[in-house]
Structure formats: C-alpha cells, structure tokens
Enzyme design. Structure first.
Site, PDB file in Angstrom:
ATOM      1  N   CYS A 174     -74.636 -25.582  36.648  1.00 47.08           N
ATOM      2  CA  CYS A 174     -74.858 -24.874  37.913  1.00 47.08           C
ATOM      3  C   CYS A 174     -76.115 -25.421  38.589  1.00 47.08           C
ATOM      4  CB  CYS A 174     -74.921 -23.366  37.689  1.00 47.08           C
ATOM      5  SG  CYS A 174     -74.786 -22.420  39.237  1.00 47.08           S
ATOM      6  N   HIS A 226     -69.616 -22.688  35.774  1.00 46.63           N
ATOM      7  CA  HIS A 226     -70.230 -22.154  34.554  1.00 46.63           C
ATOM      8  C   HIS A 226     -69.239 -22.257  33.396  1.00 46.63           C
ATOM      9  CE1 HIS A 226     -73.944 -20.231  36.087  1.00 46.63           C
ATOM     10  NE2 HIS A 226     -73.263 -20.144  37.221  1.00 46.63           N
ATOM     11  N   GLU A 276     -69.723 -21.615  30.329  1.00 48.86           N
ATOM     12  CA  GLU A 276     -69.911 -20.486  29.415  1.00 48.86           C
ATOM     13  C   GLU A 276     -69.198 -19.216  29.903  1.00 48.86           C
ATOM     14  OE1 GLU A 276     -73.227 -19.858  32.393  1.00 48.86           O
ATOM     15  OE2 GLU A 276     -72.121 -21.550  31.534  1.00 48.86           O
TER      16      GLU A 276
END
Length: 208
Positions: free
Chosen positions: A79, A189, A191
């Site tokens: 990001c 992202h 994650e």
C-alpha cells in the site's frame, strides 16, 4: 526471518499474522541491526505520504531501507509502502519519496472521461481485479484477474512501464503492483485479501 519495518504507520500486526498463517516467521521492528540481518524485508504503510516519510527519517530508517534493497534480499512494499518507493508524491502538497523507483504518486480524480463528473468514489475501497502485465514469482499460483482488497486515494505513475507487474481498472487503468530485481510492491493489501493475498505472501516468504 522476515522483518516488518515499524515506523508507527500501518496495521503491522495484521501483516505479521498473515505471514504466520502461511508458515513464515516475521517480526515487527525498527531496529537497524535486526532489519539488516533479516532474510526478507517488508515496508507496509497506511496514512499520509508526508507523515510516513517524516517518521522514517525520525527513526533513522531511510538508509537501512536503501541498504536492504541494494543487498538484493527480497523486499516487499504494501500500500503506502509501494508509494514511498517512488520519487515524489502530490498528496497534501509535494513530498520527496525514497526515489528507488522513478515516478510520481498522483490522486484519483472523481471526474474522468469514462464516467463523467462525480461518479468515481474516492478513496477506492474494496475488492478489485488485478491484471497481470509481466510475470513475477510473487504472482505464482494466482489467476489473471483475481481479486485483491484496496483502500487508497492515490496511485503510482512510474516513468518506466517495464516495472509494472499488474494493473487494475478504476475510472481508468492504474498500476496496482510493480516489480524490479529483488523489489515487489503492491497497492492492494495482501494481508486483507484472503486466499489470493495469503498465497502472494507465502510466495514472498519462499523466495531465497
């Protein structure tokens, strides 16, 4: 060991937990020696570009980042960690970045030729497809057009299109990940991107 750089910007624990979920040990640190000794380095980030650069400078982390990249060890930006690698950003004025990748960070505009005025919601938030432009080992096992999770109002505009790994459509086409040598960085992202994102993080941790 994977070092996740801690400069008080970003949800670092969620990145650490995602690596743990795919079997890779990761530590959150701003210790220069730990970062230097790590086999892999991750630069995450959430927030304003200028604030992040100030924090990196105040914690004396700019040189360690450059040294990690020069060393050839696998380096991942997430990001804002992607955007910080670029020369400069126009977010809230003009701010100099790490200048690892030549180019600028620019803002989405709500009015575009494709959608007319006021139709594009900013920030770009939610799931969107990534289209592969060049191969990367981090994309192994991911289908072209797989969906990743985004939250951002700015995107990168590299000088050299050869660094572009994936692109995404949102009021036009923007660069959603880049790769060069030992560097990979993504606007989305991983994650937060469920199976596809976890696969990408596993691929990163598997690099030698």
């Amino acid at each position: 060991m994977i070092a996740i750089i801690d400069y008080d910007m970003g949800n670092l624990r969620s990145v650490q937990k995602a690596f743990e979920a795919v079997g890779h040990h990761a530590v959150i640190t701003r210790n220069r020696q730990v970062i230097a000794d790590a086999s892999h380095v991750v630069l995450p980030g959430v927030g304003a570009f200028g604030d992040c650069m100030r924090n990196l400078e105040s914690y004396d982390l700019i040189d360690p980042i450059h040294q990690c990249i020069i060393s050839g060890k696998p380096f991942l930006g997430i990001c804002l960690g992607l955007q910080l690698l670029f020369t400069e950003s126009e977010e809230f004025g003009s701010h100099k970045g790490l200048n690892v990748i030549a180019g600028k960070v620019v803002r989405f505009h709500s009015k575009t030729p494709e959608n007319g005025p006021g139709q594009l919601k900013i920030p770009h938030m939610g799931w969107n497809a990534i289209r592969v432009k060049k191969p990367s080992r981090l994309l192994d096992g991911l289908s072209d057009g797989c969906y990743m999770y985004f939250v951002h109002s700015y995107y990168v505009a590299p000088v050299d299109d050869e660094v572009v790994c994936t692109a995404t459509e949102y009021g036009g086409t923007f660069v959603s990940s880049i790769g060069r040598d030992n560097i990979f960085a993504c606007q989305f992202h991983p994650e937060k991107s469920q199976a596809g994102g976890l696969r990408m993080l596993k691929n990163f941790g598997d690099l030698s």
